[in-house]
Design a protein around this motif. Structure first.
Motif, PDB file in Angstrom:
ATOM      1  N   SER A  21       0.552  -1.131   0.001  1.00 42.93           N
ATOM      2  CA  SER A  21       0.014  -0.074  -0.402  1.00 42.93           C
ATOM      3  C   SER A  21       0.649   1.055  -0.072  1.00 42.93           C
ATOM      4  O   SER A  21       1.699   1.155   0.625  1.00 42.93           O
ATOM      5  CB  SER A  21      -0.722   0.291   1.009  1.00 42.93           C
ATOM      6  N   CYS A  22       0.032   2.243  -0.798  1.00 43.03           N
ATOM      7  CA  CYS A  22       1.106   3.551  -0.622  1.00 43.03           C
ATOM      8  C   CYS A  22       0.401   4.778  -0.487  1.00 43.03           C
ATOM      9  O   CYS A  22      -0.912   5.102  -0.984  1.00 43.03           O
ATOM     10  CB  CYS A  22       2.035   3.763  -1.767  1.00 43.03           C
ATOM     11  N   ALA A  23      -0.274   4.735   0.915  1.00 45.46           N
ATOM     12  CA  ALA A  23      -0.769   5.633   0.664  1.00 45.46           C
ATOM     13  C   ALA A  23      -0.151   7.662   1.592  1.00 45.46           C
ATOM     14  O   ALA A  23       1.087   7.663   1.799  1.00 45.46           O
ATOM     15  CB  ALA A  23      -1.375   5.908   2.829  1.00 45.46           C
ATOM     16  N   ALA A  24      -1.161   8.078   1.004  1.00 49.22           N
ATOM     17  CA  ALA A  24      -0.120  10.300   0.048  1.00 49.22           C
ATOM     18  C   ALA A  24      -1.227  10.995   1.262  1.00 49.22           C
ATOM     19  O   ALA A  24      -2.256  10.288   1.845  1.00 49.22           O
ATOM     20  CB  ALA A  24      -0.825  10.449  -0.565  1.00 49.22           C
ATOM     21  N   SER A  25      -0.180  11.717   2.341  1.00 48.53           N
ATOM     22  CA  SER A  25      -0.627  13.264   2.821  1.00 48.53           C
ATOM     23  C   SER A  25      -0.694  14.163   2.369  1.00 48.53           C
ATOM     24  O   SER A  25       0.351  13.968   1.225  1.00 48.53           O
ATOM     25  CB  SER A  25      -0.649  13.084   4.344  1.00 48.53           C
ATOM     26  N   GLY A  26      -1.218  15.509   2.455  1.00 44.89           N
ATOM     27  CA  GLY A  26      -0.856  16.289   1.766  1.00 44.89           C
ATOM     28  C   GLY A  26      -1.121  17.101   0.594  1.00 44.89           C
ATOM     29  O   GLY A  26      -1.908  18.310   0.665  1.00 44.89           O
ATOM     30  N   ARG A  27      -1.559  16.555   0.051  1.00 45.62           N
ATOM     31  CA  ARG A  27      -2.607  16.887  -1.560  1.00 45.62           C
ATOM     32  C   ARG A  27      -3.318  15.827  -1.946  1.00 45.62           C
ATOM     33  O   ARG A  27      -3.106  14.492  -1.331  1.00 45.62           O
ATOM     34  CB  ARG A  27      -1.626  16.869  -2.677  1.00 45.62           C
ATOM     35  N   THR A  28      -4.791  15.244  -3.027  1.00 45.64           N
ATOM     36  CA  THR A  28      -5.421  14.331  -3.116  1.00 45.64           C
ATOM     37  C   THR A  28      -4.499  13.591  -4.192  1.00 45.64           C
ATOM     38  O   THR A  28      -4.096  14.555  -5.465  1.00 45.64           O
ATOM     39  CB  THR A  28      -6.940  14.724  -3.658  1.00 45.64           C
ATOM     40  N   LEU A  29      -4.377  12.120  -4.180  1.00 43.56           N
ATOM     41  CA  LEU A  29      -3.579  11.877  -5.872  1.00 43.56           C
ATOM     42  C   LEU A  29      -4.337  11.652  -6.825  1.00 43.56           C
ATOM     43  O   LEU A  29      -3.895  11.414  -7.281  1.00 43.56           O
ATOM     44  CB  LEU A  29      -3.586   9.963  -5.046  1.00 43.56           C
ATOM     45  N   ARG A  72      -5.629   1.933  -7.768  1.00 44.36           N
ATOM     46  CA  ARG A  72      -5.996   3.211  -7.074  1.00 44.36           C
ATOM     47  C   ARG A  72      -6.993   3.195  -5.997  1.00 44.36           C
ATOM     48  O   ARG A  72      -8.030   2.883  -6.883  1.00 44.36           O
ATOM     49  CB  ARG A  72      -5.618   4.183  -7.782  1.00 44.36           C
ATOM     50  N   ASP A  73      -7.318   3.876  -4.916  1.00 49.32           N
ATOM     51  CA  ASP A  73      -8.793   4.274  -4.281  1.00 49.32           C
ATOM     52  C   ASP A  73      -8.271   5.789  -3.958  1.00 49.32           C
ATOM     53  O   ASP A  73      -7.871   5.712  -3.636  1.00 49.32           O
ATOM     54  CB  ASP A  73      -8.887   3.334  -3.533  1.00 49.32           C
ATOM     55  N   ASN A  74      -8.884   6.760  -4.981  1.00 48.20           N
ATOM     56  CA  ASN A  74      -9.328   7.995  -4.881  1.00 48.20           C
ATOM     57  C   ASN A  74      -9.643   8.384  -3.444  1.00 48.20           C
ATOM     58  O   ASN A  74      -9.028   9.869  -3.039  1.00 48.20           O
ATOM     59  CB  ASN A  74      -8.513   8.167  -5.914  1.00 48.20           C
ATOM     60  N   ALA A  75     -10.484   7.600  -3.186  1.00 50.08           N
ATOM     61  CA  ALA A  75     -11.327   8.372  -1.933  1.00 50.08           C
ATOM     62  C   ALA A  75     -10.756   8.353  -1.151  1.00 50.08           C
ATOM     63  O   ALA A  75     -10.229   8.551  -0.484  1.00 50.08           O
ATOM     64  CB  ALA A  75     -12.559   7.403  -1.976  1.00 50.08           C
ATOM     65  N   GLN A  76      -9.503   7.228  -0.931  1.00 49.97           N
ATOM     66  CA  GLN A  76      -9.193   7.195   0.293  1.00 49.97           C
ATOM     67  C   GLN A  76      -6.993   7.210  -0.325  1.00 49.97           C
ATOM     68  O   GLN A  76      -6.644   7.069   1.240  1.00 49.97           O
ATOM     69  CB  GLN A  76      -8.820   5.059   0.700  1.00 49.97           C
ATOM     70  N   ASN A  77      -6.941   7.599  -1.256  1.00 45.91           N
ATOM     71  CA  ASN A  77      -6.267   8.638  -1.070  1.00 45.91           C
ATOM     72  C   ASN A  77      -4.357   7.440  -1.153  1.00 45.91           C
ATOM     73  O   ASN A  77      -3.225   8.039  -0.602  1.00 45.91           O
ATOM     74  CB  ASN A  77      -5.044   9.749  -0.357  1.00 45.91           C
TER      75      ASN A  77
END
Length: 127
Positions: A21-29, A72-77
């Motif tokens: 998994s790759c979780a993003a924060s700071g901006r939407t992916l 990818r799950d954009n809702a989950q970023n």
């Protein structure tokens, strides 16, 4: 600024499966193409898989086609790399990366096309 954090890497036996998994924060992916790269000891970092930011188009390194699936799950970023039928040669540190400013249906595979990188997660496949 985008922060990426990979997880899910561990030791598995040949033929096993893992989901990174790759979780993003700071901006939407949602407007970033997302890629997975890997680097084995003593080798250069190499492209593994990528997914476009629109329509979910994908591209894979030939040696992982049919075994790995990027999603990818954009809702989950969050971006995922489902890996199956793992082989010892898949052993590496796996990195996710985000590319902004590419076309909606682009699937970039060069590392210099990516702007943000995670710290990596270790995948070890024992024979």
């Amino acid at each position: 600024q985008v922060q990426l954090v990979e997880s899910g890497g561990r030791l598995v036996h040949t033929g096993g499966s893992l989901r990174l998994s790759c979780a993003a924060s700071g901006r939407t992916l949602s407007a970033y193409a997302m890629g997975w790269f890997r680097q084995a000891p003593g080798k250069e970092r190499e492209f593994v898989a990528t997914i476009s930011w629109s329509a979910g188009l994908t591209r894979y390194k030939e040696s992982v086609m049919g075994r790995f699936t990027v999603s990818r799950d954009n809702a989950q970023n969050t971006v995922y790399l489902q890996m199956s039928s793992l082989k010892p040669e898949d052993t590496a540190v796996y990195y996710c990366a985000a590319a902004k400013g590419v076309g909606a249906f682009k699937t970039p595979f060069l590392s210099n096309e990516y702007e943000y990188w995670g710290q990596g997660t270790q995948v070890t496949v024992s024979s």
